[in-house]
Every structure is written in structure tokens, then in C-alpha cells.
Design a protein around this motif. Structure first.
Motif, PDB file in Angstrom:
ATOM      1  N   GLY A 167     -61.413  34.319   1.085  1.00 53.27           N
ATOM      2  CA  GLY A 167     -61.825  32.936   0.875  1.00 53.27           C
ATOM      3  C   GLY A 167     -62.804  32.754  -0.262  1.00 53.27           C
ATOM      4  O   GLY A 167     -63.502  31.738  -0.337  1.00 53.27           O
TER       5      GLY A 167
ATOM      6  N   LEU B 162     -64.055  29.379  -1.960  1.00 54.52           N
ATOM      7  CA  LEU B 162     -63.665  28.230  -1.149  1.00 54.52           C
ATOM      8  C   LEU B 162     -64.786  27.870  -0.177  1.00 54.52           C
ATOM      9  O   LEU B 162     -65.547  28.739   0.259  1.00 54.52           O
ATOM     10  CB  LEU B 162     -62.388  28.542  -0.357  1.00 54.52           C
ATOM     11  CG  LEU B 162     -61.172  28.943  -1.191  1.00 54.52           C
ATOM     12  CD1 LEU B 162     -60.019  29.324  -0.282  1.00 54.52           C
ATOM     13  CD2 LEU B 162     -60.784  27.823  -2.133  1.00 54.52           C
TER      14      LEU B 162
ATOM     15  N   GLY C  26     -65.967  24.924   3.190  1.00 55.76           N
ATOM     16  CA  GLY C  26     -65.564  23.915   4.170  1.00 55.76           C
ATOM     17  C   GLY C  26     -64.221  24.184   4.802  1.00 55.76           C
ATOM     18  O   GLY C  26     -63.849  25.322   5.093  1.00 55.76           O
ATOM     19  N   GLU C  27     -63.467  23.104   5.015  1.00 57.59           N
ATOM     20  CA  GLU C  27     -62.177  23.175   5.706  1.00 57.59           C
ATOM     21  C   GLU C  27     -61.147  23.988   4.931  1.00 57.59           C
ATOM     22  O   GLU C  27     -60.306  24.662   5.525  1.00 57.59           O
ATOM     23  CB  GLU C  27     -61.642  21.768   5.990  1.00 57.59           C
ATOM     24  CG  GLU C  27     -62.470  20.992   7.001  1.00 57.59           C
ATOM     25  CD  GLU C  27     -62.626  21.709   8.339  1.00 57.59           C
ATOM     26  OE1 GLU C  27     -61.608  22.232   8.860  1.00 57.59           O
ATOM     27  OE2 GLU C  27     -63.756  21.780   8.860  1.00 57.59           O
ATOM     28  N   GLU C  28     -61.218  23.931   3.603  1.00 58.77           N
ATOM     29  CA  GLU C  28     -60.282  24.711   2.789  1.00 58.77           C
ATOM     30  C   GLU C  28     -60.491  26.210   3.053  1.00 58.77           C
ATOM     31  O   GLU C  28     -59.533  26.966   3.214  1.00 58.77           O
ATOM     32  CB  GLU C  28     -60.480  24.389   1.307  1.00 58.77           C
ATOM     33  CG  GLU C  28     -59.470  25.050   0.404  1.00 58.77           C
ATOM     34  CD  GLU C  28     -59.667  24.713  -1.071  1.00 58.77           C
ATOM     35  OE1 GLU C  28     -58.738  24.998  -1.840  1.00 58.77           O
ATOM     36  OE2 GLU C  28     -60.734  24.177  -1.457  1.00 58.77           O
ATOM     37  N   ARG C  29     -61.745  26.635   3.106  1.00 57.22           N
ATOM     38  CA  ARG C  29     -62.063  28.039   3.392  1.00 57.22           C
ATOM     39  C   ARG C  29     -61.601  28.419   4.797  1.00 57.22           C
ATOM     40  O   ARG C  29     -60.988  29.468   5.002  1.00 57.22           O
ATOM     41  CB  ARG C  29     -63.555  28.292   3.233  1.00 57.22           C
ATOM     42  CG  ARG C  29     -63.953  29.733   3.470  1.00 57.22           C
ATOM     43  CD  ARG C  29     -65.466  29.905   3.331  1.00 57.22           C
ATOM     44  NE  ARG C  29     -65.865  31.266   3.536  1.00 57.22           N
ATOM     45  CZ  ARG C  29     -65.916  32.201   2.597  1.00 57.22           C
ATOM     46  NH1 ARG C  29     -65.575  31.916   1.361  1.00 57.22           N
ATOM     47  NH2 ARG C  29     -66.309  33.427   2.893  1.00 57.22           N
TER      48      ARG C  29
ATOM     49  N   ALA D  62     -59.242  27.158   6.579  1.00 59.15           N
ATOM     50  CA  ALA D  62     -57.782  27.225   6.638  1.00 59.15           C
ATOM     51  C   ALA D  62     -57.269  28.563   6.103  1.00 59.15           C
ATOM     52  O   ALA D  62     -56.367  29.181   6.693  1.00 59.15           O
ATOM     53  CB  ALA D  62     -57.163  26.066   5.858  1.00 59.15           C
ATOM     54  N   VAL D  63     -57.849  29.041   5.011  1.00 53.79           N
ATOM     55  CA  VAL D  63     -57.438  30.329   4.429  1.00 53.79           C
ATOM     56  C   VAL D  63     -57.805  31.472   5.370  1.00 53.79           C
ATOM     57  O   VAL D  63     -57.001  32.389   5.599  1.00 53.79           O
ATOM     58  CB  VAL D  63     -58.078  30.523   3.032  1.00 53.79           C
ATOM     59  CG1 VAL D  63     -57.910  31.942   2.541  1.00 53.79           C
ATOM     60  CG2 VAL D  63     -57.469  29.532   2.047  1.00 53.79           C
TER      61      VAL D  63
ATOM     62  N   GLU E  39     -71.385  31.168   3.893  1.00 54.20           N
ATOM     63  CA  GLU E  39     -70.138  30.459   4.177  1.00 54.20           C
ATOM     64  C   GLU E  39     -69.522  31.021   5.452  1.00 54.20           C
ATOM     65  O   GLU E  39     -69.903  32.093   5.918  1.00 54.20           O
ATOM     66  CB  GLU E  39     -69.167  30.609   3.004  1.00 54.20           C
ATOM     67  CG  GLU E  39     -69.539  29.800   1.789  1.00 54.20           C
ATOM     68  CD  GLU E  39     -69.563  28.294   2.055  1.00 54.20           C
ATOM     69  OE1 GLU E  39     -68.823  27.820   2.938  1.00 54.20           O
ATOM     70  OE2 GLU E  39     -70.333  27.610   1.377  1.00 54.20           O
TER      71      GLU E  39
END
Length: 144
Positions: A91, A94, A96-99, A101-102, A128
Motif C-alpha cells: 500500500g 496510499l 485512507g480507504e484506497e489503502r 482496499a489494497v 498508516e
């Protein structure tokens, strides 16, 4: 001035080939060619004394950049938390939500390979989010 040293990461384990092949899948590593004079690693393994057969296995970064991974059989099982662990960087960059999700997608892929999901550590303003996991023999690692 000192020079940079190459290093390998060594895992103590019960089943070296099984753990090595798991980490090949995690990291995109490969099993190197067998020693000269042997068509396969199985051929090489059968040439060893019985007590050394299946005692070690290796995987390497096909680009030659990352460290060699060495897996050696030991008689004792894992009993406490690792003092050193790998952070698998999936991640990077990245948030938030993008991180998340990955991290979750990679977690699902690794669980299908035999890993165990332990705990999601959510972003805290300093670090993070990351996912704590265990490999096929219970060694901790993080998806970061």
C-alpha cells in the motif's frame, strides 16, 4: 567508509519447501535452478544423506535486487512472537480507504494461499493502516 552488504533472510521452520513456496507467491520470488549436475531440486535432495533431505529450501528475487530467502528445518516449533518480521509493502503511497482496499485485496489473496489474518491496525495519525498476518507456519508479517 563501509560498503553495503548483501544479506539473506533466514526462516526457521518445520517444512522448508512449503514455507518457501508460500513466500515465493507472496513476494513474486522464484526457486533458483538446482545445483549443477542435477536436473531438479528433488534429484539434488535425494543425493543428500537422509537426515539432510528436505532440511532447507531457497527462493530468490528474479530481478536480483531483493534479499535471498533461506528456509531451514529446525526441530522445535514456534512458541513466541517473532522479534523480527517482514513488512510486505503493498500500500505504499496510499492512504485512507484506497489503502485499506489494497490491503484487504492482498489479504484475501494470501489467505487463499494459507496465510492467517490476525488484526487490522487502523491509521492513527502517525502510522498508516496495516494488516498483521501469519504465514503458513505462524510467522508474523504485516501488509503495509
Amino acid at each position: 567508509m563501509s560498503s553495503i552488504k548483501k544479506f539473506q533472510v533466514t526462516f526457521d521452520c518445520a517444512e522448508p519447501e512449503r514455507v518457501a513456496r508460500f513466500w515465493c507467491e507472496v513476494l513474486g520470488y522464484v526457486v533458483p535452478p538446482p545445483p549443477e549436475g542435477f536436473a531438479t531440486w528433488d534429484d539434488f535432495d535425494r543425493s543428500l544423506p537422509p537426515e539432510r533431505q528436505g532440511a532447507a529450501f531457497v527462493c530468490v528475487d528474479p530481478s536480483g535486487v531483493g534479499p535471498r530467502m533461506y528456509f531451514q528445518r529446525v526441530p522445535e516449533g514456534k512458541v513466541v512472537k517473532n522479534r523480527v518480521h517482514l513488512d510486505v509493502r503493498v500500500g505504499t503511497g496510499l492512504v485512507g480507504e484506497e489503502r485499506l482496499a489494497v490491503l484487504e485485496a492482498e489479504c484475501a489473496r494470501l489467505v487463499a494461499l494459507g496465510a492467517v489474518r490476525v488484526q487490522l491496525l487502523r491509521a492513527d495519525g502517525v502510522n498508516e493502516s496495516c494488516l498483521v498476518m501469519q504465514d503458513v507456519e505462524g510467522n508474523e508479517f504485516c501488509l503495509d
